[in-house]
Scaffold this motif. Sequence first.
Motif, mmCIF file in Angstrom:
data_model
loop_
_atom_site.group_PDB
_atom_site.id
_atom_site.type_symbol
_atom_site.label_atom_id
_atom_site.label_comp_id
_atom_site.label_asym_id
_atom_site.label_seq_id
_atom_site.Cartn_x
_atom_site.Cartn_y
_atom_site.Cartn_z
ATOM 1 N N ILE A 29 -24.989 37.437 -29.870
ATOM 2 C CA ILE A 29 -24.639 38.366 -28.795
ATOM 3 C C ILE A 29 -25.872 39.214 -28.608
ATOM 4 O O ILE A 29 -26.247 39.973 -29.489
ATOM 5 C CB ILE A 29 -23.407 39.218 -29.160
ATOM 6 C CG1 ILE A 29 -22.200 38.305 -29.372
ATOM 7 C CG2 ILE A 29 -23.137 40.260 -28.080
ATOM 8 C CD1 ILE A 29 -20.944 39.020 -29.839
ATOM 9 N N GLN A 30 -26.536 39.046 -27.489
ATOM 10 C CA GLN A 30 -27.879 39.580 -27.365
ATOM 11 C C GLN A 30 -28.127 40.027 -25.923
ATOM 12 O O GLN A 30 -27.510 39.508 -24.993
ATOM 13 C CB GLN A 30 -28.862 38.471 -27.785
ATOM 14 C CG GLN A 30 -30.322 38.735 -27.632
ATOM 15 C CD GLN A 30 -30.845 39.847 -28.513
ATOM 16 O OE1 GLN A 30 -30.386 40.978 -28.397
ATOM 17 N NE2 GLN A 30 -31.812 39.554 -29.360
ATOM 18 N N THR A 31 -29.027 40.979 -25.781
ATOM 19 C CA THR A 31 -29.443 41.418 -24.456
ATOM 20 C C THR A 31 -30.377 40.372 -23.863
ATOM 21 O O THR A 31 -31.304 39.930 -24.521
ATOM 22 C CB THR A 31 -30.167 42.765 -24.564
ATOM 23 O OG1 THR A 31 -29.254 43.720 -25.110
ATOM 24 C CG2 THR A 31 -30.627 43.235 -23.202
ATOM 25 N N LYS A 32 -30.106 39.998 -22.642
ATOM 26 C CA LYS A 32 -30.936 39.009 -21.966
ATOM 27 C C LYS A 32 -31.495 39.617 -20.685
ATOM 28 O O LYS A 32 -31.033 40.648 -20.217
ATOM 29 C CB LYS A 32 -30.104 37.774 -21.638
ATOM 30 C CG LYS A 32 -29.483 37.146 -22.861
ATOM 31 C CD LYS A 32 -29.261 35.670 -22.641
ATOM 32 C CE LYS A 32 -28.804 34.994 -23.899
ATOM 33 N NZ LYS A 32 -29.793 35.074 -24.979
ATOM 34 N N PHE A 33 -32.499 38.945 -20.168
ATOM 35 C CA PHE A 33 -33.137 39.460 -18.957
ATOM 36 C C PHE A 33 -33.336 38.315 -17.974
ATOM 37 O O PHE A 33 -33.837 37.259 -18.329
ATOM 38 C CB PHE A 33 -34.489 40.092 -19.309
ATOM 39 C CG PHE A 33 -34.958 41.065 -18.269
ATOM 40 C CD1 PHE A 33 -34.710 42.424 -18.423
ATOM 41 C CD2 PHE A 33 -35.626 40.645 -17.137
ATOM 42 C CE1 PHE A 33 -35.130 43.340 -17.463
ATOM 43 C CE2 PHE A 33 -36.050 41.545 -16.172
ATOM 44 C CZ PHE A 33 -35.799 42.896 -16.346
ATOM 45 N N ARG A 34 -32.905 38.536 -16.753
ATOM 46 C CA ARG A 34 -33.127 37.561 -15.689
ATOM 47 C C ARG A 34 -33.572 38.360 -14.479
ATOM 48 O O ARG A 34 -32.836 39.227 -14.000
ATOM 49 C CB ARG A 34 -31.816 36.803 -15.410
ATOM 50 C CG ARG A 34 -31.982 35.550 -14.591
ATOM 51 C CD ARG A 34 -30.668 34.796 -14.474
ATOM 52 N NE ARG A 34 -30.216 34.237 -15.729
ATOM 53 C CZ ARG A 34 -28.957 33.880 -15.994
ATOM 54 N NH1 ARG A 34 -28.019 34.032 -15.076
ATOM 55 N NH2 ARG A 34 -28.628 33.376 -17.164
ATOM 56 N N ASP A 35 -34.768 38.089 -14.018
ATOM 57 C CA ASP A 35 -35.340 38.927 -12.965
ATOM 58 C C ASP A 35 -34.817 38.479 -11.604
ATOM 59 O O ASP A 35 -35.553 37.921 -10.785
ATOM 60 C CB ASP A 35 -36.872 38.869 -13.030
ATOM 61 C CG ASP A 35 -37.513 40.088 -12.355
ATOM 62 O OD1 ASP A 35 -36.753 40.968 -11.905
ATOM 63 O OD2 ASP A 35 -38.747 40.143 -12.285
ATOM 64 N N GLU A 36 -33.530 38.757 -11.358
ATOM 65 C CA GLU A 36 -32.874 38.412 -10.102
ATOM 66 C C GLU A 36 -33.644 39.002 -8.924
ATOM 67 O O GLU A 36 -34.102 40.141 -8.982
ATOM 68 C CB GLU A 36 -31.465 39.036 -10.058
ATOM 69 C CG GLU A 36 -30.495 38.491 -11.065
ATOM 70 C CD GLU A 36 -29.680 37.344 -10.495
ATOM 71 O OE1 GLU A 36 -29.877 37.014 -9.303
ATOM 72 O OE2 GLU A 36 -28.861 36.775 -11.251
ATOM 73 N N ILE A 37 -33.737 38.240 -7.848
ATOM 74 C CA ILE A 37 -34.449 38.769 -6.688
ATOM 75 C C ILE A 37 -33.663 39.922 -6.070
ATOM 76 O O ILE A 37 -34.231 40.909 -5.629
ATOM 77 C CB ILE A 37 -34.732 37.666 -5.637
ATOM 78 C CG1 ILE A 37 -35.689 38.209 -4.568
ATOM 79 C CG2 ILE A 37 -33.448 37.130 -5.001
ATOM 80 C CD1 ILE A 37 -36.346 37.118 -3.765
ATOM 81 N N ARG A 38 -32.337 39.814 -6.101
ATOM 82 C CA ARG A 38 -31.524 40.883 -5.514
ATOM 83 C C ARG A 38 -30.399 41.232 -6.475
ATOM 84 O O ARG A 38 -29.270 40.770 -6.304
ATOM 85 C CB ARG A 38 -30.956 40.417 -4.171
ATOM 86 C CG ARG A 38 -30.722 41.570 -3.199
ATOM 87 C CD ARG A 38 -30.633 41.105 -1.758
ATOM 88 N NE ARG A 38 -29.330 40.507 -1.456
ATOM 89 C CZ ARG A 38 -28.248 41.225 -1.141
ATOM 90 N NH1 ARG A 38 -28.312 42.537 -1.068
ATOM 91 N NH2 ARG A 38 -27.121 40.614 -0.869
ATOM 92 N N PRO A 39 -30.718 42.021 -7.515
ATOM 93 C CA PRO A 39 -29.657 42.417 -8.441
ATOM 94 C C PRO A 39 -28.642 43.274 -7.700
ATOM 95 O O PRO A 39 -29.011 44.062 -6.829
ATOM 96 C CB PRO A 39 -30.393 43.239 -9.500
ATOM 97 C CG PRO A 39 -31.660 43.687 -8.845
ATOM 98 C CD PRO A 39 -32.001 42.656 -7.835
ATOM 99 N N ARG A 40 -27.369 43.093 -8.009
ATOM 100 C CA ARG A 40 -26.366 43.885 -7.292
ATOM 101 C C ARG A 40 -25.024 43.846 -7.991
ATOM 102 O O ARG A 40 -24.873 43.160 -9.000
ATOM 103 C CB ARG A 40 -26.207 43.386 -5.856
ATOM 104 C CG ARG A 40 -25.832 41.925 -5.776
ATOM 105 C CD ARG A 40 -26.290 41.345 -4.447
ATOM 106 N NE ARG A 40 -26.476 39.917 -4.605
ATOM 107 C CZ ARG A 40 -25.868 38.983 -3.868
ATOM 108 N NH1 ARG A 40 -25.057 39.320 -2.906
ATOM 109 N NH2 ARG A 40 -26.074 37.708 -4.094
ATOM 110 N N PHE A 41 -24.091 44.609 -7.450
ATOM 111 C CA PHE A 41 -22.719 44.651 -7.946
ATOM 112 C C PHE A 41 -22.658 45.185 -9.380
ATOM 113 O O PHE A 41 -21.795 44.794 -10.148
ATOM 114 C CB PHE A 41 -22.062 43.268 -7.881
ATOM 115 C CG PHE A 41 -22.165 42.586 -6.545
ATOM 116 C CD1 PHE A 41 -22.244 43.339 -5.373
ATOM 117 C CD2 PHE A 41 -22.165 41.210 -6.450
ATOM 118 C CE1 PHE A 41 -22.323 42.722 -4.126
ATOM 119 C CE2 PHE A 41 -22.246 40.577 -5.216
ATOM 120 C CZ PHE A 41 -22.324 41.332 -4.049
ATOM 121 N N GLY A 42 -23.576 46.065 -9.759
ATOM 122 C CA GLY A 42 -23.493 46.683 -11.091
ATOM 123 C C GLY A 42 -23.676 45.662 -12.186
ATOM 124 O O GLY A 42 -24.635 44.903 -12.178
#
Lengths: 566, 566
Positions: free
Chosen positions: A135-148
Amino acid sequence: MRVSRALIPTLREDPGEAETVSHRLMLRAGLIRKVAAGIYTYLPLGLRIIRNIEAIVREEMNRAGAQEILMPIASPAELWKETGRWDFYGKELLRFKDRHERDFCLGPTHEEVVTDLFRREVRSYRQLPVNFYQIQTKFRDEIRPRFGLMRGREFIMKDAYSFDRDEAGARLSYQKMYDAYTRIFTRCGLTFRAVEADTGLIGGTSSHEFMVLADTGEETIVYTEGGTYAANVERAELLPEPEAPPEPQQPLQAVPTPQASTVEQVTALLRISPRQLVKTLLYSAGHETVAVLVRGDHEVNPIKLARLLGVVETTMAAPDIVTSVTGAPVGFAGPIGLRNIRIFADYAVKNVRNMVVGANKAETHYLNANWDRDFTVTEFADLRNAQAGDPSPRGDGPLRVVKGIEVGHVFMLGTKYSQAMNARYLDQQGQEQLAVMGCYGIGIGRTAASAVEQNHDAKGIIWPLPIAPFHVLLLPLSPSEAVTKKAEELYQQLTEAGVEVLWDDRDERAGVKFNDADLIGVPFQLLIGDKNLAQGLVEWKERKTGQVQKLAPEQVLALASGLAAR
Amino acid sequence: MRVSRALIPTLREDPGEAETVSHRLMLRAGLIRKVAAGIYTYLPLGLRIIRNIEAIVREEMNRAGAQEILMPIASPAELWKETGRWDFYGKELLRFKDRHERDFCLGPTHEEVVTDLFRREVRSYRQLPVNFYQIQTKFRDEIRPRFGLMRGREFIMKDAYSFDRDEAGARLSYQKMYDAYTRIFTRCGLTFRAVEADTGLIGGTSSHEFMVLADTGEETIVYTEGGTYAANVERAELLPEPEAPPEPQQPLQAVPTPQASTVEQVTALLRISPRQLVKTLLYSAGHETVAVLVRGDHEVNPIKLARLLGVVETTMAAPDIVTSVTGAPVGFAGPIGLRNIRIFADYAVKNVRNMVVGANKAETHYLNANWDRDFTVTEFADLRNAQAGDPSPRGDGPLRVVKGIEVGHVFMLGTKYSQAMNARYLDQQGQEQLAVMGCYGIGIGRTAASAVEQNHDAKGIIWPLPIAPFHVLLLPLSPSEAVTKKAEELYQQLTEAGVEVLWDDRDERAGVKFNDADLIGVPFQLLIGDKNLAQGLVEWKERKTGQVQKLAPEQVLALASGLAAR
């Protein structure tokens, strides 16, 4: 926890940044705060919900025999280059260089790192199967992060990876995870469905998505009432329809349809049902342009079309291509007289007699076209999205449609990664064999957000008890000595009984407290007021139904302890 | 957990990469594996230890009234620019750009993010004090990561930040954290000391380091037996010595000291005690060069010198400066005849009569130099490191010296960050006031590593019970049916009683199992062999002492349950 000593910054107004119910309510209830686009701080109540979900996930993963490990967030490029994903992955993979100019990424998923661990540390068939999760923090550099938390850039995920001796073993590991996921989302108190999902470009052999059902969901799911079939609408299979009884063919007739190019316009003008109209849509598939016929009330499924044609993807043809192929503006394409182009028709078209189609001429349609008389269909196939009322491919009644949010995904990977990274074990004969893998993800934050989408009303959130930040909200209705004393006493007693109590001890009007209580959505409210207390009673209110019972404090203790023990 | 179904890749040989005991043993016991320099995966047993420490930290932080939150790993540059740390921090701050070319860093600490949260969400004195903490993965791009979890680049840390109305409140918050840390490390089963630490460049008003005592520690600590004083050796204060009784001054005499420039060489040649020799060392302090006199058995403390001179730091002068100032090669500097240079002497020099000093001439020293007759001391001051036997500054007996590992640090920050980021609250009069802050860190992984440094023997680790990966290691000594059945039975019973049992169910020789058991270091071993079992007995062995008791299974159950409940 006492509200006066906790950071629970509730908001009266809807924050401008929030687009969805869960985003809005999680901000308003003081659960999360934005630090940057798609990057949030979890405040005390928000974190409690996350931890509750994590605890359920952890228990069920352990029960299923998976082993918890923790892989690093920083992932060295060398491993990603072995699988080719360093190049294949686009900008969603956040890359950086360390001070020695070595390439790393922030891990959006951990197939490479876990496969490297496997090939270094696991040697023998006797050690298989294994399933590692974290259970880990991940990162995905979404072009349009949204919806919290629904589509963030930094997010908490449970990811698991199974390694088996062979395909049969991998299927068992997959089934164990499927069962664990079913228990997890059940225990979280969510209404969900596991649906067959498309394996897409990854090309695995099997895949299911776990969808929390909510009207606001981005995904469409079809299912049968009996529960034997459920699938993402993009994936749902449709069988050929039984042949309809013959109908006399009427003579083909061109009719003017001025300013009528859409299904709505044409059917209104001609006073026909959309089931009588057949749309002709042109798709680009690699270098080829093909025509696809579907009924007016149906939608083309480009993934099914691509699968039929054996191409990676298909897209709607550009208007200039449509014009050059049909000789008419967009909206009037039809199958009659089309040359040098393959025409594919959805199964449902086969039963449409005397259909209306475009005439490949501006503002003109044909009445009474028939596929066996007026044009040639290359192939009838399953080419459209399923919709409510379509027959189940399993033959168990009509499909229903719901909206959902994907919170989990189980995936048979096969040997894609073990092959690329040479992850082998020694079999009973001492021969090296590729491990057969599966991968399994749960979005922890997204599960929390989807719980809100599924469980809320106009006043706020209604948390399912198992993941609620607290079991009971203790709400004194007056600052009188008797009420304060009883509140303190009940807080102590409940806490000692293992009940998690949020005590609104603020010096605020009861109205403010009621609003915050309903907004935050703790499942039960314990109201202590002077009048009832004089009769030895307190009020026990269920957030969801609003039902209030007047009870003696001992009854509340027994009731709440029972809930907490669940 | 069954060993046969867990990834516990023990190693027989010492891995080449490991430089310290804890690094070596944590690799050998299969607790961690390296992914990249200073970046590790925690394997199942390693993660259990981490989680045990986290649980203790969490309980004590909550008990102290701190609120758990979770801030993001990715930290936007804007916040760091407000405090100036974006520029001030060197390469240890790992920076990256997102897909939209916005600057971020991987947070090595969270003062900026938490202060931003505070200024947005906390308004009134009524909400103070608050203390926010998180247990989060941090990243510090160390130039030379080493010693496994002791000095990694990616590491798990508990960091807390308190906000108070004023200095007095901040001191109370600080004391609460000091007390919580004391409980935390006590509960972890570690021998430690809280020592006064230098506030260094941060310039706070108070600071303590929590040091786990271990001979292999990098830090030196002085303390008094009574426990009223303990400090990092760099920080430990030394008072002026009481004046010694007068001694007749002998005539100054230059003597040849061929090839004798070090304290050892000169004292051996002249047959004197190092206490009789006074070293003259030149330091660069800003643009000035100063001479520092300390006794031959003492070491200059450059931090104390810098503090005395009011400069940021002092460094030993380069050899060419020494030669140009003294006219002699390095090793023969002395205070007599030095011109245009300030001479500072450590307090202890004042009582040295008829001292031996360098003569500022190659291979020559003076005998019988006296500071009040032969040269001028600008100032006597506390300029050296404390050492064993020095008097405590609190007057409670001689100082003792131990080695330690810093695992926690509590820090009064004052208004450094609230000022830079304008983090204010409204006081009782409605006036805006700066919040007074403190920050408090615990290295979770480092605590685990330091536990190993403190608790091991030639065979492996000896975990303190509260943080051990398991309480009991169940070790069947034969594959006989009776032994297997009893092992299974005891595993069930112990697990149901809340005892965490690691069951070595592998088909391996007893010798291999013994070695692994001692290496992994579970505090108690439960040995089941045919011979004892025939008499209704099993063996209960304490890892630390090697003591074995023959007990009935019921006795073991009672004993183990009692341990687990601690």
